[in-house]
Design a protein around this motif. Structure first.
Motif, PDB file in Angstrom:
ATOM      1  N   ASP A  13       0.839  -1.200   0.000  1.00 22.30           N
ATOM      2  CA  ASP A  13       0.000   0.000   0.000  1.00 22.30           C
ATOM      3  C   ASP A  13       0.877   1.255   0.000  1.00 22.30           C
ATOM      4  OD1 ASP A  13      -1.753   2.097   0.557  1.00 22.30           O
ATOM      5  OD2 ASP A  13      -3.110   0.777   1.654  1.00 22.30           O
ATOM      6  N   ASP A  14       0.980   1.881  -1.154  1.00 20.39           N
ATOM      7  CA  ASP A  14       1.836   3.073  -1.277  1.00 20.39           C
ATOM      8  C   ASP A  14       1.295   4.243  -0.454  1.00 20.39           C
ATOM      9  OD1 ASP A  14       3.663   1.843  -2.947  1.00 20.39           O
ATOM     10  OD2 ASP A  14       2.528   2.342  -4.756  1.00 20.39           O
ATOM     11  N   GLU A  15      -0.028   4.293  -0.245  1.00 22.61           N
ATOM     12  CA  GLU A  15      -0.588   5.380   0.560  1.00 22.61           C
ATOM     13  C   GLU A  15      -0.131   5.279   2.014  1.00 22.61           C
ATOM     14  OE1 GLU A  15      -4.757   5.832   0.241  1.00 22.61           O
ATOM     15  OE2 GLU A  15      -4.747   6.117  -1.938  1.00 22.61           O
ATOM     16  N   GLN A  16      -0.140   4.035   2.555  1.00 21.31           N
ATOM     17  CA  GLN A  16       0.357   3.849   3.912  1.00 21.31           C
ATOM     18  C   GLN A  16       1.824   4.243   3.994  1.00 21.31           C
ATOM     19  OE1 GLN A  16      -0.772  -0.343   4.571  1.00 21.31           O
ATOM     20  NE2 GLN A  16      -1.914   0.378   6.337  1.00 21.31           N
ATOM     21  N   LEU A  17       2.584   3.833   2.977  1.00 21.86           N
ATOM     22  CA  LEU A  17       4.008   4.141   2.967  1.00 21.86           C
ATOM     23  C   LEU A  17       4.228   5.655   2.926  1.00 21.86           C
ATOM     24  CD1 LEU A  17       6.804   2.763   2.818  1.00 21.86           C
ATOM     25  CD2 LEU A  17       6.630   2.924   0.334  1.00 21.86           C
ATOM     26  N   PHE A  18       3.489   6.351   2.074  1.00 17.52           N
ATOM     27  CA  PHE A  18       3.609   7.807   1.978  1.00 17.52           C
ATOM     28  C   PHE A  18       3.246   8.478   3.311  1.00 17.52           C
ATOM     29  CE2 PHE A  18       1.657  11.953   1.220  1.00 17.52           C
ATOM     30  CZ  PHE A  18       2.687  12.606   0.563  1.00 17.52           C
ATOM     31  N   TYR A  19       2.187   7.992   3.945  1.00 13.64           N
ATOM     32  CA  TYR A  19       1.740   8.564   5.221  1.00 13.64           C
ATOM     33  C   TYR A  19       2.854   8.496   6.265  1.00 13.64           C
ATOM     34  CZ  TYR A  19      -1.022   9.087   9.505  1.00 13.64           C
ATOM     35  OH  TYR A  19      -1.504   9.505  10.719  1.00 13.64           O
ATOM     36  N   LEU A  20       3.511   7.330   6.347  1.00 15.56           N
ATOM     37  CA  LEU A  20       4.568   7.162   7.349  1.00 15.56           C
ATOM     38  C   LEU A  20       5.806   7.994   7.001  1.00 15.56           C
ATOM     39  CD1 LEU A  20       4.214   3.311   7.849  1.00 15.56           C
ATOM     40  CD2 LEU A  20       3.627   5.067   9.524  1.00 15.56           C
ATOM     41  N   MET A  21       6.162   7.993   5.722  1.00 17.49           N
ATOM     42  CA  MET A  21       7.359   8.745   5.315  1.00 17.49           C
ATOM     43  C   MET A  21       7.139  10.238   5.479  1.00 17.49           C
ATOM     44  SD  MET A  21       8.526   6.546   1.949  1.00 17.49           S
ATOM     45  CE  MET A  21       9.903   7.660   1.606  1.00 17.49           C
ATOM     46  N   ALA A  22       5.890  10.702   5.299  1.00 19.02           N
ATOM     47  CA  ALA A  22       5.589  12.121   5.475  1.00 19.02           C
ATOM     48  C   ALA A  22       5.783  12.563   6.917  1.00 19.02           C
ATOM     49  CB  ALA A  22       4.161  12.402   5.029  1.00 19.02           C
ATOM     50  N   ARG A  23       5.815  11.601   7.820  1.00 17.76           N
ATOM     51  CA  ARG A  23       6.036  11.906   9.237  1.00 17.76           C
ATOM     52  C   ARG A  23       7.463  11.620   9.689  1.00 17.76           C
ATOM     53  NH1 ARG A  23       1.343  11.920   7.857  1.00 17.76           N
ATOM     54  NH2 ARG A  23      -0.402  12.830   9.013  1.00 17.76           N
ATOM     55  N   GLY A  24       8.350  11.547   8.693  1.00 13.26           N
ATOM     56  CA  GLY A  24       9.773  11.471   9.008  1.00 13.26           C
ATOM     57  C   GLY A  24      10.322  10.076   9.170  1.00 13.26           C
ATOM     58  N   ILE A  25       9.534   9.045   8.881  1.00 16.76           N
ATOM     59  CA  ILE A  25      10.011   7.671   9.022  1.00 16.76           C
ATOM     60  C   ILE A  25      10.679   7.253   7.723  1.00 16.76           C
ATOM     61  CG2 ILE A  25       9.323   5.272   9.427  1.00 16.76           C
ATOM     62  CD1 ILE A  25       6.964   6.350  11.038  1.00 16.76           C
ATOM     63  N   PRO A  26      11.929   6.799   7.746  1.00 16.18           N
ATOM     64  CA  PRO A  26      12.608   6.380   6.514  1.00 16.18           C
ATOM     65  C   PRO A  26      11.855   5.256   5.813  1.00 16.18           C
ATOM     66  CG  PRO A  26      14.166   6.575   8.335  1.00 16.18           C
ATOM     67  CD  PRO A  26      12.797   6.707   8.934  1.00 16.18           C
ATOM     68  N   GLU A  27      12.023   5.166   4.476  1.00 18.58           N
ATOM     69  CA  GLU A  27      11.255   4.195   3.696  1.00 18.58           C
ATOM     70  C   GLU A  27      11.442   2.759   4.184  1.00 18.58           C
ATOM     71  OE1 GLU A  27      10.756   2.492  -0.877  1.00 18.58           O
ATOM     72  OE2 GLU A  27      12.122   4.184  -0.476  1.00 18.58           O
ATOM     73  N   VAL A  28      12.684   2.373   4.466  1.00 18.50           N
ATOM     74  CA  VAL A  28      12.941   0.998   4.899  1.00 18.50           C
ATOM     75  C   VAL A  28      12.177   0.699   6.177  1.00 18.50           C
ATOM     76  CG1 VAL A  28      14.712  -0.572   5.771  1.00 18.50           C
ATOM     77  CG2 VAL A  28      15.172   0.822   3.746  1.00 18.50           C
ATOM     78  N   ASP A  29      12.229   1.609   7.148  1.00 18.01           N
ATOM     79  CA  ASP A  29      11.513   1.393   8.414  1.00 18.01           C
ATOM     80  C   ASP A  29      10.007   1.424   8.204  1.00 18.01           C
ATOM     81  OD1 ASP A  29      13.907   1.206   9.760  1.00 18.01           O
ATOM     82  OD2 ASP A  29      13.981   3.341  10.256  1.00 18.01           O
ATOM     83  N   ALA A  30       9.544   2.285   7.301  1.00 17.31           N
ATOM     84  CA  ALA A  30       8.106   2.368   7.038  1.00 17.31           C
ATOM     85  C   ALA A  30       7.586   1.056   6.446  1.00 17.31           C
ATOM     86  CB  ALA A  30       7.832   3.535   6.087  1.00 17.31           C
ATOM     87  N   ARG A  31       8.348   0.468   5.525  1.00 12.29           N
ATOM     88  CA  ARG A  31       7.936  -0.811   4.947  1.00 12.29           C
ATOM     89  C   ARG A  31       7.866  -1.900   6.019  1.00 12.29           C
ATOM     90  NH1 ARG A  31       7.875  -1.556  -0.540  1.00 12.29           N
ATOM     91  NH2 ARG A  31       8.386   0.293  -1.768  1.00 12.29           N
ATOM     92  N   ARG A  32       8.829  -1.916   6.898  1.00 18.91           N
ATOM     93  CA  ARG A  32       8.808  -2.898   7.981  1.00 18.91           C
ATOM     94  C   ARG A  32       7.562  -2.729   8.840  1.00 18.91           C
ATOM     95  NH1 ARG A  32      14.682  -2.043   8.517  1.00 18.91           N
ATOM     96  NH2 ARG A  32      15.750  -3.985   7.951  1.00 18.91           N
ATOM     97  N   LEU A  33       7.218  -1.490   9.151  1.00 18.84           N
ATOM     98  CA  LEU A  33       6.057  -1.242  10.011  1.00 18.84           C
ATOM     99  C   LEU A  33       4.768  -1.731   9.361  1.00 18.84           C
ATOM    100  CD1 LEU A  33       6.875   2.344  11.352  1.00 18.84           C
ATOM    101  CD2 LEU A  33       6.739   0.239  12.694  1.00 18.84           C
ATOM    102  N   VAL A  34       4.641  -1.518   8.036  1.00 21.08           N
ATOM    103  CA  VAL A  34       3.425  -1.948   7.347  1.00 21.08           C
ATOM    104  C   VAL A  34       3.293  -3.469   7.383  1.00 21.08           C
ATOM    105  CG1 VAL A  34       2.251  -2.047   5.118  1.00 21.08           C
ATOM    106  CG2 VAL A  34       3.306   0.090   5.875  1.00 21.08           C
ATOM    107  N   VAL A  35       4.388  -4.170   7.110  1.00 23.11           N
ATOM    108  CA  VAL A  35       4.324  -5.637   7.089  1.00 23.11           C
ATOM    109  C   VAL A  35       4.111  -6.189   8.492  1.00 23.11           C
ATOM    110  CG1 VAL A  35       5.553  -7.757   6.485  1.00 23.11           C
ATOM    111  CG2 VAL A  35       5.723  -5.749   4.997  1.00 23.11           C
TER     112      VAL A  35
END
Length: 405
Positions: A340-362
Protein backbone atom coordinates in the motif's frame (compact mmCIF):
# COMPACT_ATOMS: atom_id res chain seq x y z
CA UNK A 1 -4.65 -1.51 -5.54
CA UNK A 2 -6.41 -4.25 -3.61
CA UNK A 3 -9.02 -6.61 -5.05
CA UNK A 4 -11.50 -7.90 -2.49
CA UNK A 5 -14.24 -10.50 -2.62
CA UNK A 6 -16.88 -11.08 0.03
CA UNK A 7 -19.56 -13.28 -1.40
CA UNK A 8 -21.11 -16.72 -1.42
CA UNK A 9 -20.23 -19.16 -4.18
CA UNK A 10 -22.62 -20.51 -6.79
CA UNK A 11 -22.85 -23.66 -4.70
CA UNK A 12 -24.10 -21.82 -1.63
CA UNK A 13 -26.55 -19.76 -3.65
CA UNK A 14 -27.93 -22.94 -5.20
CA UNK A 15 -28.35 -24.43 -1.74
CA UNK A 16 -30.20 -21.35 -0.54
CA UNK A 17 -32.54 -21.69 -3.50
CA UNK A 18 -33.36 -25.25 -2.49
CA UNK A 19 -31.17 -27.09 -5.01
CA UNK A 20 -30.38 -29.69 -2.37
CA UNK A 21 -33.96 -30.35 -1.38
CA UNK A 22 -34.05 -33.44 -3.59
CA UNK A 23 -30.63 -34.72 -2.54
CA UNK A 24 -28.82 -33.21 -5.53
CA UNK A 25 -25.20 -32.24 -4.79
CA UNK A 26 -23.70 -29.60 -7.12
CA UNK A 27 -21.07 -30.79 -9.60
CA UNK A 28 -17.61 -30.21 -8.18
CA UNK A 29 -18.89 -30.01 -4.61
CA UNK A 30 -16.41 -30.71 -1.85
CA UNK A 31 -18.96 -33.19 -0.52
CA UNK A 32 -18.23 -35.34 -3.58
CA UNK A 33 -14.49 -35.63 -2.90
CA UNK A 34 -13.22 -39.21 -2.89
CA UNK A 35 -11.72 -40.27 0.44
CA UNK A 36 -10.18 -43.68 0.98
CA UNK A 37 -7.49 -45.66 2.75
CA UNK A 38 -6.91 -47.60 -0.49
CA UNK A 39 -4.21 -46.37 -2.88
CA UNK A 40 -6.11 -47.72 -5.86
CA UNK A 41 -9.01 -45.35 -5.20
CA UNK A 42 -6.91 -42.18 -5.51
CA UNK A 43 -4.58 -42.28 -8.53
CA UNK A 44 -1.45 -40.24 -9.15
CA UNK A 45 -2.58 -36.76 -10.27
CA UNK A 46 -1.79 -35.20 -13.61
CA UNK A 47 -2.14 -31.62 -12.36
CA UNK A 48 -5.43 -31.02 -14.15
CA UNK A 49 -7.56 -32.12 -11.21
CA UNK A 50 -9.25 -29.47 -9.06
CA UNK A 51 -7.23 -30.58 -6.02
CA UNK A 52 -3.95 -30.10 -7.90
CA UNK A 53 -4.51 -27.34 -10.46
CA UNK A 54 -2.38 -24.81 -8.56
CA UNK A 55 0.28 -27.30 -7.44
CA UNK A 56 3.74 -27.99 -8.95
CA UNK A 57 2.97 -31.69 -9.42
CA UNK A 58 6.38 -32.48 -10.91
CA UNK A 59 8.14 -31.21 -7.77
CA UNK A 60 5.84 -33.29 -5.54
CA UNK A 61 6.17 -36.45 -7.67
CA UNK A 62 8.43 -38.39 -5.24
CA UNK A 63 5.72 -38.21 -2.59
CA UNK A 64 3.08 -39.89 -4.78
CA UNK A 65 4.89 -43.24 -4.68
CA UNK A 66 3.27 -46.47 -3.50
CA UNK A 67 6.14 -47.03 -1.09
CA UNK A 68 8.06 -44.46 0.92
CA UNK A 69 10.90 -44.82 3.38
CA UNK A 70 11.09 -43.95 7.06
CA UNK A 71 14.65 -42.68 7.49
CA UNK A 72 14.52 -39.20 5.99
CA UNK A 73 13.47 -37.51 9.24
CA UNK A 74 13.97 -37.94 12.96
CA UNK A 75 11.19 -37.35 15.49
CA UNK A 76 11.87 -36.15 19.03
CA UNK A 77 9.19 -35.24 21.57
CA UNK A 78 9.61 -33.12 24.69
CA UNK A 79 6.33 -33.68 26.48
CA UNK A 80 4.69 -31.80 29.31
CA UNK A 81 4.74 -33.91 32.53
CA UNK A 82 1.04 -34.72 32.18
CA UNK A 83 1.28 -35.87 28.55
CA UNK A 84 1.94 -39.45 27.40
CA UNK A 85 4.06 -40.25 24.31
CA UNK A 86 4.19 -43.63 22.55
CA UNK A 87 5.51 -45.16 19.36
CA UNK A 88 2.98 -47.64 17.99
CA UNK A 89 2.62 -49.97 15.01
CA UNK A 90 0.47 -48.85 12.09
CA UNK A 91 -2.22 -51.39 13.00
CA UNK A 92 -2.88 -49.65 16.33
CA UNK A 93 -6.65 -49.24 16.66
CA UNK A 94 -6.35 -45.54 17.50
CA UNK A 95 -4.98 -44.64 14.08
CA UNK A 96 -7.34 -43.62 11.31
CA UNK A 97 -10.10 -42.32 13.60
CA UNK A 98 -9.76 -38.72 12.40
CA UNK A 99 -10.96 -39.48 8.87
CA UNK A 100 -9.86 -40.96 5.57
CA UNK A 101 -7.17 -39.55 3.25
CA UNK A 102 -8.53 -37.20 0.60
CA UNK A 103 -5.75 -36.86 -1.99
CA UNK A 104 -2.81 -38.80 -3.38
CA UNK A 105 -0.12 -37.63 -0.98
CA UNK A 106 -2.43 -38.29 1.97
CA UNK A 107 -3.26 -41.85 0.92
CA UNK A 108 0.39 -42.56 0.05
CA UNK A 109 1.48 -41.36 3.47
CA UNK A 110 -1.15 -43.49 5.22
CA UNK A 111 -0.12 -46.69 3.41
CA UNK A 112 3.64 -46.15 3.66
CA UNK A 113 4.17 -45.81 7.41
CA UNK A 114 5.17 -48.75 9.60
CA UNK A 115 4.76 -46.94 12.89
CA UNK A 116 3.37 -43.73 14.35
CA UNK A 117 4.04 -41.32 17.19
CA UNK A 118 1.06 -40.94 19.52
CA UNK A 119 0.77 -37.95 21.89
CA UNK A 120 -2.06 -38.36 24.42
CA UNK A 121 -3.39 -35.75 26.83
CA UNK A 122 -5.22 -37.85 29.46
CA UNK A 123 -8.79 -37.12 30.46
CA UNK A 124 -9.19 -34.18 32.88
CA UNK A 125 -5.46 -33.33 32.63
CA UNK A 126 -4.31 -29.74 32.16
CA UNK A 127 -0.81 -29.69 30.70
CA UNK A 128 1.53 -27.45 32.67
CA UNK A 129 3.88 -26.84 29.73
CA UNK A 130 4.00 -26.92 25.96
CA UNK A 131 4.60 -30.31 24.34
CA UNK A 132 7.15 -29.96 21.54
CA UNK A 133 7.43 -32.38 18.61
CA UNK A 134 10.66 -31.76 16.72
CA UNK A 135 10.90 -33.21 13.19
CA UNK A 136 14.32 -32.85 11.57
CA UNK A 137 15.14 -33.67 7.98
CA UNK A 138 18.32 -35.76 7.80
CA UNK A 139 18.27 -36.97 4.16
CA UNK A 140 16.49 -36.44 0.86
CA UNK A 141 15.03 -39.97 0.82
CA UNK A 142 11.27 -39.73 0.25
CA UNK A 143 9.80 -40.42 3.69
CA UNK A 144 6.42 -41.00 5.32
CA UNK A 145 5.71 -39.98 8.91
CA UNK A 146 2.58 -40.25 11.08
CA UNK A 147 1.59 -38.34 14.21
CA UNK A 148 -1.57 -38.65 16.30
CA UNK A 149 -2.44 -36.02 18.91
CA UNK A 150 -5.35 -37.09 21.11
CA UNK A 151 -6.85 -34.71 23.68
CA UNK A 152 -9.08 -36.84 25.85
CA UNK A 153 -12.25 -35.72 27.62
CA UNK A 154 -12.01 -32.31 29.39
CA UNK A 155 -8.23 -32.05 28.95
CA UNK A 156 -6.23 -28.97 27.97
CA UNK A 157 -2.88 -28.78 26.18
CA UNK A 158 -0.66 -26.98 23.69
CA UNK A 159 1.32 -29.04 21.16
CA UNK A 160 3.89 -27.49 18.79
CA UNK A 161 5.17 -29.44 15.78
CA UNK A 162 8.44 -27.97 14.52
CA UNK A 163 9.82 -28.94 11.09
CA UNK A 164 13.45 -28.13 10.26
CA UNK A 165 16.30 -29.28 8.04
CA UNK A 166 16.08 -30.66 4.51
CA UNK A 167 13.69 -33.48 3.63
CA UNK A 168 11.21 -35.02 1.21
CA UNK A 169 8.42 -35.62 3.70
CA UNK A 170 4.90 -36.97 3.24
CA UNK A 171 3.14 -36.60 6.57
CA UNK A 172 -0.12 -37.41 8.29
CA UNK A 173 -1.16 -35.50 11.41
CA UNK A 174 -4.30 -36.81 13.09
CA UNK A 175 -5.95 -34.67 15.75
CA UNK A 176 -8.75 -36.02 17.94
CA UNK A 177 -10.34 -33.61 20.41
CA UNK A 178 -12.81 -35.36 22.70
CA UNK A 179 -15.79 -33.94 24.59
CA UNK A 180 -15.02 -30.71 26.44
CA UNK A 181 -11.29 -30.78 25.62
CA UNK A 182 -9.34 -27.67 24.62
CA UNK A 183 -6.33 -28.20 22.35
CA UNK A 184 -3.99 -25.76 20.62
CA UNK A 185 -1.94 -27.37 17.85
CA UNK A 186 0.78 -25.32 16.12
CA UNK A 187 2.62 -26.64 13.05
CA UNK A 188 5.70 -24.65 12.02
CA UNK A 189 7.28 -25.31 8.61
CA UNK A 190 10.75 -23.76 8.89
CA UNK A 191 12.50 -26.01 6.39
CA UNK A 192 15.77 -25.48 4.57
CA UNK A 193 15.50 -24.11 1.04
CA UNK A 194 15.31 -27.41 -0.85
CA UNK A 195 12.76 -29.28 1.29
CA UNK A 196 9.52 -30.69 -0.14
CA UNK A 197 6.73 -31.30 2.38
CA UNK A 198 3.16 -32.51 1.94
CA UNK A 199 1.06 -32.84 5.10
CA UNK A 200 -2.53 -33.94 5.62
CA UNK A 201 -3.94 -32.71 8.94
CA UNK A 202 -7.21 -34.48 9.76
CA UNK A 203 -9.09 -33.36 12.87
CA UNK A 204 -12.29 -34.32 14.66
CA UNK A 205 -13.91 -32.08 17.27
CA UNK A 206 -16.30 -33.57 19.82
CA UNK A 207 -19.14 -32.15 21.90
CA UNK A 208 -18.31 -28.73 23.40
CA UNK A 209 -14.66 -29.23 22.42
CA UNK A 210 -12.35 -26.50 21.12
CA UNK A 211 -9.46 -26.78 18.70
CA UNK A 212 -7.13 -23.94 17.76
CA UNK A 213 -5.17 -25.11 14.71
CA UNK A 214 -2.25 -22.89 13.72
CA UNK A 215 -0.07 -23.29 10.61
CA UNK A 216 3.07 -21.21 10.06
CA UNK A 217 5.04 -21.66 6.83
CA UNK A 218 8.30 -19.91 5.97
CA UNK A 219 10.84 -22.36 4.56
CA UNK A 220 11.05 -25.11 1.98
CA UNK A 221 10.96 -25.38 -1.79
CA UNK A 222 7.40 -26.78 -1.92
CA UNK A 223 5.11 -26.97 1.12
CA UNK A 224 1.51 -28.18 0.75
CA UNK A 225 -0.61 -28.42 3.90
CA UNK A 226 -4.21 -29.71 3.78
CA UNK A 227 -5.98 -29.26 7.14
CA UNK A 228 -9.43 -30.90 7.44
CA UNK A 229 -11.71 -30.38 10.44
CA UNK A 230 -14.93 -32.33 11.06
CA UNK A 231 -17.42 -31.76 13.88
CA UNK A 232 -18.76 -34.98 15.41
CA UNK A 233 -21.13 -33.55 18.05
CA UNK A 234 -22.88 -30.30 18.90
CA UNK A 235 -21.19 -27.35 20.58
CA UNK A 236 -17.76 -27.81 18.99
CA UNK A 237 -15.55 -24.90 17.93
CA UNK A 238 -12.51 -24.70 15.65
CA UNK A 239 -10.27 -21.71 15.02
CA UNK A 240 -7.87 -22.14 12.12
CA UNK A 241 -5.07 -19.58 11.90
CA UNK A 242 -2.33 -19.43 9.29
CA UNK A 243 0.68 -17.26 8.48
CA UNK A 244 3.00 -17.73 5.53
CA UNK A 245 5.82 -15.83 3.80
CA UNK A 246 7.08 -17.03 0.41
CA UNK A 247 10.34 -16.05 -1.30
CA UNK A 248 11.53 -16.37 -4.89
CA UNK A 249 10.60 -19.73 -6.49
CA UNK A 250 8.95 -21.03 -3.31
CA UNK A 251 5.53 -22.67 -3.55
CA UNK A 252 3.41 -22.60 -0.39
CA UNK A 253 -0.08 -24.07 -0.52
CA UNK A 254 -2.72 -24.33 2.19
CA UNK A 255 -5.99 -26.12 1.36
CA UNK A 256 -8.52 -26.21 4.18
CA UNK A 257 -11.78 -28.07 4.58
CA UNK A 258 -14.23 -27.50 7.44
CA UNK A 259 -17.08 -30.01 7.53
CA UNK A 260 -20.07 -28.82 9.55
CA UNK A 261 -21.74 -32.22 9.76
CA UNK A 262 -23.75 -31.63 12.97
CA UNK A 263 -25.79 -28.71 14.39
CA UNK A 264 -24.69 -25.78 16.54
CA UNK A 265 -20.95 -25.64 15.86
CA UNK A 266 -18.67 -22.69 15.14
CA UNK A 267 -15.67 -22.24 12.86
CA UNK A 268 -13.38 -19.30 12.22
CA UNK A 269 -10.62 -19.36 9.60
CA UNK A 270 -8.07 -16.55 9.24
CA UNK A 271 -4.98 -16.93 7.04
CA UNK A 272 -2.56 -14.18 6.04
CA UNK A 273 0.44 -14.37 3.75
CA UNK A 274 3.15 -12.20 2.22
CA UNK A 275 5.26 -13.01 -0.80
CA UNK A 276 8.25 -11.53 -2.57
CA UNK A 277 10.61 -12.38 -5.40
CA UNK A 278 10.27 -13.79 -8.89
CA UNK A 279 8.40 -17.10 -8.95
CA UNK A 280 7.10 -16.86 -5.39
CA UNK A 281 3.68 -18.56 -5.38
CA UNK A 282 1.17 -18.96 -2.57
CA UNK A 283 -2.14 -20.79 -2.75
CA UNK A 284 -4.95 -20.66 -0.22
CA UNK A 285 -8.15 -22.63 -0.77
CA UNK A 286 -10.77 -22.55 1.97
CA UNK A 287 -13.69 -24.97 1.64
CA UNK A 288 -16.53 -24.91 4.15
CA UNK A 289 -19.42 -27.37 3.86
CA UNK A 290 -22.57 -26.90 5.94
CA UNK A 291 -24.51 -30.13 5.66
CA UNK A 292 -28.29 -30.34 5.74
CA UNK A 293 -28.27 -31.56 9.33
CA UNK A 294 -25.98 -28.76 10.54
CA UNK A 295 -28.56 -26.18 11.61
CA UNK A 296 -27.44 -23.18 13.68
CA UNK A 297 -23.93 -23.26 12.18
CA UNK A 298 -21.77 -20.17 12.63
CA UNK A 299 -18.83 -19.93 10.21
CA UNK A 300 -16.57 -17.33 8.62
CA UNK A 301 -13.31 -17.58 6.68
CA UNK A 302 -10.85 -14.86 5.69
CA UNK A 303 -7.69 -14.79 3.58
CA UNK A 304 -5.42 -11.79 3.00
CA UNK A 305 -2.29 -11.66 0.84
CA UNK A 306 0.32 -8.93 0.59
CA UNK A 307 2.47 -8.89 -2.57
CA UNK A 308 5.74 -7.09 -1.83
CA UNK A 309 7.56 -7.31 -5.18
CA UNK A 310 6.97 -7.91 -8.87
CA UNK A 311 7.01 -11.48 -10.15
CA UNK A 312 5.09 -13.01 -7.22
CA UNK A 313 1.65 -14.63 -7.47
CA UNK A 314 -1.03 -15.33 -4.87
CA UNK A 315 -4.09 -17.49 -5.57
CA UNK A 316 -6.96 -17.27 -3.08
CA UNK A 317 -10.17 -19.30 -3.42
CA UNK A 318 -12.83 -19.28 -0.68
CA UNK A 319 -15.71 -21.72 -1.16
CA UNK A 320 -18.87 -21.98 0.93
CA UNK A 321 -21.50 -24.69 0.40
CA UNK A 322 -24.73 -24.49 2.38
CA UNK A 323 -27.27 -27.29 2.40
CA UNK A 324 -29.65 -25.78 4.97
CA UNK A 325 -31.24 -22.35 5.36
CA UNK A 326 -31.28 -22.59 9.17
CA UNK A 327 -27.88 -21.16 10.04
CA UNK A 328 -26.61 -18.59 12.55
CA UNK A 329 -24.19 -17.05 10.08
CA UNK A 330 -21.89 -17.86 7.17
CA UNK A 331 -19.53 -15.79 5.09
CA UNK A 332 -16.10 -15.42 3.59
CA UNK A 333 -13.70 -12.78 2.31
CA UNK A 334 -10.53 -12.81 0.25
CA UNK A 335 -8.18 -10.01 -0.73
CA UNK A 336 -4.85 -9.88 -2.53
CA UNK A 337 -3.05 -6.61 -3.05
CA UNK A 338 0.28 -4.97 -3.61
CA UNK A 339 2.15 -3.00 -0.98
CA UNK A 340 0.00 0.00 0.00
CA UNK A 341 1.84 3.07 -1.28
CA UNK A 342 -0.59 5.38 0.56
CA UNK A 343 0.36 3.85 3.91
CA UNK A 344 4.01 4.14 2.97
CA UNK A 345 3.61 7.81 1.98
CA UNK A 346 1.74 8.56 5.22
CA UNK A 347 4.57 7.16 7.35
CA UNK A 348 7.36 8.75 5.31
CA UNK A 349 5.59 12.12 5.47
CA UNK A 350 6.04 11.91 9.24
CA UNK A 351 9.77 11.47 9.01
CA UNK A 352 10.01 7.67 9.02
CA UNK A 353 12.61 6.38 6.51
CA UNK A 354 11.26 4.19 3.70
CA UNK A 355 12.94 1.00 4.90
CA UNK A 356 11.51 1.39 8.41
CA UNK A 357 8.11 2.37 7.04
CA UNK A 358 7.94 -0.81 4.95
CA UNK A 359 8.81 -2.90 7.98
CA UNK A 360 6.06 -1.24 10.01
CA UNK A 361 3.42 -1.95 7.35
CA UNK A 362 4.32 -5.64 7.09
CA UNK A 363 4.57 -6.06 10.85
CA UNK A 364 1.15 -4.49 11.20
CA UNK A 365 -0.24 -6.84 8.55
CA UNK A 366 0.77 -9.90 10.61
CA UNK A 367 0.57 -8.49 14.15
CA UNK A 368 -3.02 -9.43 15.00
CA UNK A 369 -2.59 -13.06 13.98
CA UNK A 370 0.73 -13.45 15.79
CA UNK A 371 -0.91 -12.24 18.99
CA UNK A 372 -3.67 -14.85 18.56
CA UNK A 373 -1.28 -17.83 18.54
CA UNK A 374 -0.95 -17.74 22.31
CA UNK A 375 2.44 -19.52 22.48
CA UNK A 376 5.12 -16.99 23.45
CA UNK A 377 8.10 -18.94 22.11
CA UNK A 378 6.42 -19.37 18.72
CA UNK A 379 5.37 -15.72 18.58
CA UNK A 380 8.93 -14.53 19.27
CA UNK A 381 10.31 -16.85 16.63
CA UNK A 382 7.77 -15.63 14.09
CA UNK A 383 8.70 -12.02 14.65
CA UNK A 384 12.37 -12.90 14.12
CA UNK A 385 11.52 -14.83 10.92
CA UNK A 386 9.48 -11.93 9.57
CA UNK A 387 12.39 -9.59 10.24
CA UNK A 388 14.71 -11.92 8.32
CA UNK A 389 12.30 -12.04 5.37
CA UNK A 390 12.01 -8.25 5.38
CA UNK A 391 15.77 -7.96 5.24
CA UNK A 392 15.66 -9.87 1.96
CA UNK A 393 13.02 -7.58 0.46
CA UNK A 394 14.82 -4.48 1.67
CA UNK A 395 17.99 -5.64 -0.08
CA UNK A 396 16.07 -5.79 -3.37
CA UNK A 397 14.65 -2.31 -2.90
CA UNK A 398 17.80 -0.61 -1.64
CA UNK A 399 20.40 -2.62 -3.56
CA UNK A 400 22.23 -3.40 -0.32
CA UNK A 401 22.70 -7.17 0.28
CA UNK A 402 20.95 -8.61 3.33
CA UNK A 403 23.20 -9.29 6.30
CA UNK A 404 24.54 -12.82 6.43
CA UNK A 405 22.89 -15.02 9.04
Amino acid sequence: MTATTDRTTDHSRAAADGAHSHGVVPAGSRAERVTSFDLADIPVPSGREEEWRFSPVSRLQPLFADTLGADGVTVAVEAAPEVKVETVARDDARLGKAGKPGDRTAVSAWNAVAEATVVTVPAEAVASDVTSVRIDGVSKDATAQHLLVHAERHSEAVVVIDHRGDALLNQTVEVVVDEGAHLTLVSVQDWADGAVHAAAHRSTIGRDARLKHVVVTFGGDVVRITPDATFTAEGGEVEMVGLYFADADQHQEHRLFVDHAVPSCKSRVTYKGALQGSGAHTVWVGDVLIQAEAENTDTYELNRNLVLTDGARADSVPNLEIETGEIAGAGHASATGRFDDEQLFYLMARGIPEVDARRLVVRGFFAELIDEIGVESVEERLLASIEAELEKSMSVITGVPAAAE
